[in-house]
Design a protein around this motif. Structure first.
Motif, short mmCIF file in Angstrom:
data_model
loop_
_atom_site.label_atom_id
_atom_site.label_comp_id
_atom_site.label_asym_id
_atom_site.label_seq_id
_atom_site.Cartn_x
_atom_site.Cartn_y
_atom_site.Cartn_z
N MET A 1 0.85 0.92 -11.55
CA MET A 1 0.68 -0.25 -10.68
C MET A 1 1.18 0.10 -9.28
O MET A 1 2.29 0.63 -9.11
CB MET A 1 1.45 -1.44 -11.24
CG MET A 1 1.30 -2.72 -10.44
SD MET A 1 2.21 -4.12 -11.13
CE MET A 1 1.24 -4.43 -12.59
N PRO A 2 0.39 -0.21 -8.23
CA PRO A 2 0.79 0.15 -6.86
C PRO A 2 2.14 -0.43 -6.44
O PRO A 2 2.91 0.23 -5.73
CB PRO A 2 -0.35 -0.42 -6.01
CG PRO A 2 -1.52 -0.48 -6.93
CD PRO A 2 -0.96 -0.79 -8.27
N SER A 3 2.44 -1.65 -6.86
CA SER A 3 3.72 -2.27 -6.47
C SER A 3 4.89 -1.49 -7.05
O SER A 3 5.93 -1.34 -6.40
CB SER A 3 3.76 -3.73 -6.94
OG SER A 3 2.75 -4.49 -6.32
N PHE A 4 4.76 -0.98 -8.27
CA PHE A 4 5.81 -0.15 -8.86
C PHE A 4 5.98 1.14 -8.06
O PHE A 4 7.09 1.62 -7.86
CB PHE A 4 5.48 0.19 -10.31
CG PHE A 4 5.64 -0.96 -11.27
CD1 PHE A 4 6.30 -2.13 -10.89
CD2 PHE A 4 5.14 -0.88 -12.56
CE1 PHE A 4 6.44 -3.19 -11.77
CE2 PHE A 4 5.29 -1.93 -13.45
CZ PHE A 4 5.95 -3.09 -13.05
N TYR A 15 0.83 4.06 2.98
CA TYR A 15 0.93 5.45 2.53
C TYR A 15 0.71 5.59 1.02
O TYR A 15 1.13 6.58 0.41
CB TYR A 15 2.29 6.03 2.91
CG TYR A 15 2.49 6.11 4.40
CD1 TYR A 15 1.53 6.69 5.22
CD2 TYR A 15 3.64 5.58 5.00
CE1 TYR A 15 1.70 6.75 6.58
CE2 TYR A 15 3.82 5.63 6.36
CZ TYR A 15 2.85 6.21 7.16
OH TYR A 15 3.01 6.27 8.52
N LEU A 16 0.04 4.62 0.42
CA LEU A 16 -0.31 4.73 -1.00
C LEU A 16 -1.22 5.94 -1.23
O LEU A 16 -2.10 6.23 -0.40
CB LEU A 16 -1.02 3.46 -1.47
CG LEU A 16 -0.16 2.22 -1.72
CD1 LEU A 16 -1.06 1.01 -1.99
CD2 LEU A 16 0.78 2.45 -2.89
N PRO A 17 -1.03 6.68 -2.32
CA PRO A 17 -1.88 7.84 -2.60
C PRO A 17 -3.36 7.45 -2.74
O PRO A 17 -3.70 6.28 -2.97
CB PRO A 17 -1.32 8.38 -3.92
CG PRO A 17 0.07 7.86 -3.99
CD PRO A 17 0.04 6.51 -3.33
N LYS A 18 -4.21 8.43 -2.67
CA LYS A 18 -5.65 8.19 -2.70
C LYS A 18 -6.13 7.64 -4.04
O LYS A 18 -7.20 7.06 -4.12
CB LYS A 18 -6.39 9.49 -2.38
CG LYS A 18 -6.22 9.96 -0.94
CD LYS A 18 -7.04 11.21 -0.67
CE LYS A 18 -6.89 11.64 0.77
NZ LYS A 18 -7.69 12.89 1.07
N TRP A 23 -5.05 0.39 0.92
CA TRP A 23 -3.78 -0.35 0.96
C TRP A 23 -3.94 -1.80 1.39
O TRP A 23 -3.19 -2.66 0.89
CB TRP A 23 -2.77 0.39 1.84
CG TRP A 23 -2.96 0.25 3.32
CD1 TRP A 23 -3.62 1.09 4.16
CD2 TRP A 23 -2.47 -0.82 4.14
NE1 TRP A 23 -3.59 0.62 5.44
CE2 TRP A 23 -2.89 -0.55 5.46
CE3 TRP A 23 -1.73 -1.97 3.90
CZ2 TRP A 23 -2.58 -1.38 6.53
CZ3 TRP A 23 -1.43 -2.81 4.96
CH2 TRP A 23 -1.84 -2.52 6.26
N PRO A 24 -4.87 -2.16 2.32
CA PRO A 24 -5.01 -3.59 2.64
C PRO A 24 -5.41 -4.43 1.42
O PRO A 24 -4.97 -5.57 1.28
CB PRO A 24 -6.09 -3.62 3.72
CG PRO A 24 -6.05 -2.25 4.33
CD PRO A 24 -5.76 -1.34 3.18
N THR A 25 -6.23 -3.86 0.53
CA THR A 25 -6.63 -4.57 -0.68
C THR A 25 -5.44 -4.75 -1.61
O THR A 25 -5.20 -5.85 -2.15
CB THR A 25 -7.74 -3.80 -1.41
OG1 THR A 25 -8.86 -3.63 -0.54
CG2 THR A 25 -8.18 -4.54 -2.66
N VAL A 26 -4.68 -3.67 -1.80
CA VAL A 26 -3.52 -3.73 -2.68
C VAL A 26 -2.49 -4.73 -2.15
O VAL A 26 -1.98 -5.57 -2.89
CB VAL A 26 -2.88 -2.33 -2.82
CG1 VAL A 26 -1.57 -2.41 -3.60
CG2 VAL A 26 -3.85 -1.37 -3.50
N TYR A 27 -2.21 -4.63 -0.85
CA TYR A 27 -1.23 -5.53 -0.26
C TYR A 27 -1.72 -6.97 -0.31
O TYR A 27 -0.93 -7.90 -0.53
CB TYR A 27 -0.94 -5.14 1.19
CG TYR A 27 0.00 -6.08 1.88
CD1 TYR A 27 1.37 -6.03 1.63
CD2 TYR A 27 -0.47 -7.04 2.78
CE1 TYR A 27 2.25 -6.91 2.26
CE2 TYR A 27 0.38 -7.91 3.41
CZ TYR A 27 1.74 -7.85 3.14
OH TYR A 27 2.61 -8.73 3.76
N GLY A 28 -3.02 -7.18 -0.13
CA GLY A 28 -3.58 -8.52 -0.17
C GLY A 28 -3.36 -9.18 -1.53
O GLY A 28 -3.01 -10.36 -1.62
#
Length: 224
Positions: A1-4, A15-18, A23-28
């Motif tokens: 999970m990206p938040s983890f 700076y999330l890996p590829k 990252w805008p989608t994940v942060y959203g």
């Protein structure tokens, strides 16, 4: 999970890996779940399941409240000075159960007194934890807070017990109070929580719940 990933590494969202979505989608999605309370809802359900597995009821009857002052990184956002601990930043306030699992979290500027912040934290008990009747706290929560809690008819059944400091300047393990200290130790293992990097207080609170989500999910994944 990206938040983890962000929590564990202390990395910025951009700076999330590829291997992750943009990252805008994940942060959203993180922001949307924070606004709608999804993170806390998932956390609360996992906590209840772990309590049942540990031989407890889904809702606790006792809890421990405590605060932790942390520095704030070089970003915008409210902050304050904790003169007692000589920290310029924010305070995290937790109410945990007797297993050390988080019941409620609240983040304030560091200059807010513990007993004042506890009013905000305990106000969130409304409609929750109907079985809660006992809360342990240290001396910073004494004084008017005890009378304030008693003056609220719906929380009159809750007894606030102040655990006195023992041993003078020597370190002494306090009854029940060590439980919440262990919870703080769990949380500071996450790099993003060793300092407060969030501009918004509600984002800081969300990351506390997300960190505990990992703790809960790992324990539930273990075989009985």
């Amino acid at each position: 999970m990206p938040s983890f990933y962000v929590l564990r590494t202390g990395s910025a969202w951009r700076y999330l890996p590829k291997g992750y979505p943009p990252w805008p989608t994940v942060y959203g999605w993180y922001r949307r779940w924070q606004r709608t309370g999804v993170w806390q809802q998932i956390h609360d359900e996992l906590r209840a399941r772990l309590r049942v597995r540990s031989g407890k009821q889904r809702q606790p009857t006792a809890g421990i409240v405590d605060s932790q002052s942390v520095k704030v990184a070089d970003q915008a956002g409210v902050r304050g000075d904790d003169a007692g601990k000589k920290v310029s930043g924010r305070k995290r306030h937790l109410l945990v159960d007797t297993l050390g699992l988080v019941l409620l979290a609240c983040v304030t500027p560091a200059n807010v007194q513990d007993r004042d912040a506890a009013r905000t934290l305990l106000a969130r008990l409304a409609g929750r934890f109907s079985r809660l009747v006992l809360i342990w706290a240290d001396g910073g929560y004494g004084g008017q807070l005890v009378g304030w809690l008693w003056g609220l008819r719906r929380w009159r059944k809750i007894q606030l017990v102040i655990v006195p400091r023992l041993g003078g300047n020597r370190f002494v393990v306090l009854p029940k109070r060590w439980i919440v200290e262990r919870t703080w130790a769990w949380l500071v293992k996450w790099r993003r929580l060793r300092c407060d990097y969030e501009q918004r207080l509600d984002h800081s609170e969300a990351f506390l719940y997300i960190a505990m989500l990992n703790v809960l999910s790992r324990r539930l994944a273990r075989k009985k």
